[in-house]
Scaffold this motif. Structure first.
Motif, short mmCIF file in Angstrom:
data_model
loop_
_atom_site.label_atom_id
_atom_site.label_comp_id
_atom_site.label_asym_id
_atom_site.label_seq_id
_atom_site.Cartn_x
_atom_site.Cartn_y
_atom_site.Cartn_z
N ARG A 70 24.45 37.05 24.47
CA ARG A 70 25.40 38.28 24.27
C ARG A 70 26.65 37.53 24.10
O ARG A 70 27.54 38.02 23.23
CB ARG A 70 25.49 39.16 25.48
CG ARG A 70 24.19 40.00 25.63
CD ARG A 70 24.36 40.72 26.93
NE ARG A 70 23.17 41.67 26.95
CZ ARG A 70 22.74 42.53 27.81
NH1 ARG A 70 23.25 42.18 29.04
NH2 ARG A 70 21.82 43.22 27.77
N HIS A 71 26.97 36.23 24.79
CA HIS A 71 28.29 35.61 24.43
C HIS A 71 28.27 35.10 23.18
O HIS A 71 29.25 35.06 22.40
CB HIS A 71 28.10 34.29 25.56
CG HIS A 71 29.43 33.55 25.06
ND1 HIS A 71 30.91 33.87 25.56
CD2 HIS A 71 29.82 32.43 24.71
CE1 HIS A 71 31.51 32.90 25.20
NE2 HIS A 71 30.92 31.86 24.75
N PHE A 72 27.28 34.27 22.70
CA PHE A 72 27.49 33.78 21.28
C PHE A 72 27.29 34.68 20.12
O PHE A 72 27.74 34.79 19.26
CB PHE A 72 26.15 32.77 21.13
CG PHE A 72 26.39 31.54 21.81
CD1 PHE A 72 27.59 30.86 22.04
CD2 PHE A 72 25.22 30.98 22.80
CE1 PHE A 72 27.67 29.72 22.59
CE2 PHE A 72 25.49 29.67 23.26
CZ PHE A 72 26.89 29.09 23.43
N ALA A 74 28.64 37.76 20.54
CA ALA A 74 30.00 38.42 20.46
C ALA A 74 30.99 37.51 19.63
O ALA A 74 32.03 37.80 19.14
CB ALA A 74 30.56 38.62 22.03
N LYS A 75 30.60 36.18 19.57
CA LYS A 75 31.37 35.34 18.76
C LYS A 75 31.11 35.11 17.31
O LYS A 75 31.57 34.23 16.43
CB LYS A 75 31.05 33.61 19.43
CG LYS A 75 31.93 33.88 20.80
CD LYS A 75 33.20 33.66 20.96
CE LYS A 75 33.38 33.54 22.24
NZ LYS A 75 35.06 33.84 22.68
N GLY A 76 29.90 36.04 16.90
CA GLY A 76 29.60 36.17 15.64
C GLY A 76 28.61 35.18 15.00
O GLY A 76 28.17 34.98 13.94
N LEU A 77 27.77 34.49 16.11
CA LEU A 77 26.69 33.66 15.90
C LEU A 77 25.50 34.30 15.79
O LEU A 77 25.30 35.24 16.56
CB LEU A 77 26.65 32.61 16.91
CG LEU A 77 28.08 31.51 17.13
CD1 LEU A 77 27.75 30.61 18.29
CD2 LEU A 77 28.12 30.57 15.89
#
Length: 94
Positions: A70-72, A74-77
């Motif tokens: 979810r974190h990555f 959200a960063k567009g990865l």
């Protein structure tokens, strides 16, 4: 302490989570290779669409993976999108 999946429990958990998520049971279930991991993977399909269920006894490890995804994401990865998490976090859908 995490309890181990009993015979067939991982697949049943995957089907149950898919059914709750999709609103109806899958029309196909295919066990996928585990690639040396303790996780069990299943491709669940319905009407030409499919999700992969990951089943693993270690809920803390699953939650870490889910948080990272979810974190990555959200960063567009480009990472697997987590669509649903089962009770106890022992099964999740990607």
């Amino acid at each position: 302490m995490d309890r181990r999946f009993q015979e067939g429990e991982a697949e049943r958990g995957a089907v149950a989570l898919f059914t709750r998520h999709a609103g109806c049971p899958p029309d196909g279930v295919e066990a996928l290779p585990s690639s040396g991991s303790a996780r069990r993977y299943y491709r669940l399909s319905l009407g030409g669409e499919s999700l992969v269920a990951a089943c693993h006894e270690d809920a803390r490890e699953n939650l870490l993976f889910i948080d990272f995804s979810r974190h990555f994401g959200a960063k567009g990865l480009r990472v697997p999108g987590v669509r649903a998490v089962g009770e106890g976090a022992r099964v999740y859908l990607q």
